[in-house]
Design a protein around this motif. Sequence first.
Motif, PDB file in Angstrom:
ATOM      1  N   ASP A 153     -32.744  10.415  33.475  1.00 26.97           N
ATOM      2  CA  ASP A 153     -31.785  11.123  34.324  1.00 26.97           C
ATOM      3  C   ASP A 153     -32.450  11.715  35.564  1.00 26.97           C
ATOM      4  OD1 ASP A 153     -29.732  10.607  32.509  1.00 26.97           O
ATOM      5  OD2 ASP A 153     -30.172  12.419  31.352  1.00 26.97           O
ATOM      6  N   PHE A 154     -31.719  11.654  36.664  1.00 23.32           N
ATOM      7  CA  PHE A 154     -32.140  12.259  37.924  1.00 23.32           C
ATOM      8  C   PHE A 154     -30.962  13.063  38.470  1.00 23.32           C
ATOM      9  CE2 PHE A 154     -35.379   9.059  37.619  1.00 23.32           C
ATOM     10  CZ  PHE A 154     -36.430   9.484  38.419  1.00 23.32           C
ATOM     11  N   PRO A 155     -31.245  14.075  39.285  1.00 19.31           N
ATOM     12  CA  PRO A 155     -30.150  14.775  39.955  1.00 19.31           C
ATOM     13  C   PRO A 155     -29.306  13.788  40.756  1.00 19.31           C
ATOM     14  CG  PRO A 155     -32.184  16.013  40.198  1.00 19.31           C
ATOM     15  CD  PRO A 155     -32.550  14.696  39.579  1.00 19.31           C
ATOM     16  N   THR A 156     -28.010  14.025  40.813  1.00 18.43           N
ATOM     17  CA  THR A 156     -27.064  13.099  41.428  1.00 18.43           C
ATOM     18  C   THR A 156     -27.458  12.691  42.839  1.00 18.43           C
ATOM     19  OG1 THR A 156     -25.288  14.108  40.137  1.00 18.43           O
ATOM     20  CG2 THR A 156     -24.641  12.753  42.010  1.00 18.43           C
ATOM     21  N   GLN A 157     -27.968  13.631  43.617  1.00 19.10           N
ATOM     22  CA  GLN A 157     -28.269  13.344  45.019  1.00 19.10           C
ATOM     23  C   GLN A 157     -29.414  12.346  45.204  1.00 19.10           C
ATOM     24  OE1 GLN A 157     -28.637  16.254  43.449  1.00 19.10           O
ATOM     25  NE2 GLN A 157     -30.209  17.571  44.365  1.00 19.10           N
ATOM     26  N   PHE A 158     -30.116  12.025  44.108  1.00 16.16           N
ATOM     27  CA  PHE A 158     -31.235  11.087  44.211  1.00 16.16           C
ATOM     28  C   PHE A 158     -30.873   9.690  43.699  1.00 16.16           C
ATOM     29  CE2 PHE A 158     -33.246  15.243  44.144  1.00 16.16           C
ATOM     30  CZ  PHE A 158     -34.167  15.130  45.174  1.00 16.16           C
ATOM     31  N   ALA A 159     -29.611   9.468  43.377  1.00 19.11           N
ATOM     32  CA  ALA A 159     -29.196   8.187  42.812  1.00 19.11           C
ATOM     33  C   ALA A 159     -29.526   7.018  43.731  1.00 19.11           C
ATOM     34  CB  ALA A 159     -27.696   8.214  42.502  1.00 19.11           C
ATOM     35  N   SER A 160     -29.265   7.183  45.020  1.00 21.49           N
ATOM     36  CA  SER A 160     -29.533   6.102  45.972  1.00 21.49           C
ATOM     37  C   SER A 160     -31.025   5.811  46.082  1.00 21.49           C
ATOM     38  CB  SER A 160     -28.971   6.466  47.348  1.00 21.49           C
ATOM     39  OG  SER A 160     -29.324   5.487  48.302  1.00 21.49           O
ATOM     40  N   ALA A 161     -31.833   6.873  46.221  1.00 22.54           N
ATOM     41  CA  ALA A 161     -33.281   6.699  46.375  1.00 22.54           C
ATOM     42  C   ALA A 161     -33.902   6.051  45.150  1.00 22.54           C
ATOM     43  CB  ALA A 161     -33.940   8.044  46.654  1.00 22.54           C
ATOM     44  N   VAL A 162     -33.436   6.433  43.967  1.00 16.77           N
ATOM     45  CA  VAL A 162     -33.960   5.854  42.729  1.00 16.77           C
ATOM     46  C   VAL A 162     -33.605   4.367  42.643  1.00 16.77           C
ATOM     47  CG1 VAL A 162     -33.783   5.872  40.212  1.00 16.77           C
ATOM     48  CG2 VAL A 162     -33.966   8.033  41.473  1.00 16.77           C
TER      49      VAL A 162
END
Length: 216
Positions: A153-162
């Motif tokens: 899991d990652f914070p939502t705002q990092f979905a694109s970068a991940v």
Amino acid sequence: MAYDLEEQEQLATLKAWWNRFGNIAIWALTLALAAYAGWSGWNYYQRNQANQAAQLYDELQKAVTAKDNAKVQRAATDLTGKFGKTAYAQMSALAAAKVAFDANDLKTAKTQLQWVIENGRDAEYKAIAKIRLAGILLDEKSFDEGLKLLAGDFPTQFASAVADRKGDILAAQNKIDEARTAYQLALEKTEQNNPGRQLIQLKLDAIGGAPAKNVG
């Protein structure tokens, strides 16, 4: 006389109460004072720690501006060692990793990023460290390690970068279908006015992908 008798009765009552509960009252008061002193002392300690960390971080920032990698690393080590529970420690480790990377000191960069991943107190800082470390592992062709970092899991705002970083690693492994899916997800998670969309689209086009559907 009535007043004297009443006063004597009150004194007798007070004495009886004190004989029964006096020690408890003293202990309760002592504990309350100790708790207050501890709370005040802890707040002072926290403020003092934050002030010292802020001063050291300011020195680190000056070293960053001067591109003095050695001084940056010393300041970052002091911050993470002495003030590891402050936000300054996380920020200093990320800054030190960037400076080390620019100086082609990849070992130090990886060490600083790993510190944030293992010791960071904020999910956002840990996310940044994982994405950046995965980029270094990509350069080193440690693909499986990089993908492992990006799992979970990652914070939502990092979905694109991940998703974008996953696409880079998968493309380097020649896993084109999986890379295409990752890049398309990255596009879907990137706002229309984000300039980063163009680079993601270019990478997607390079592996024969199609534009992601406009979800905005």
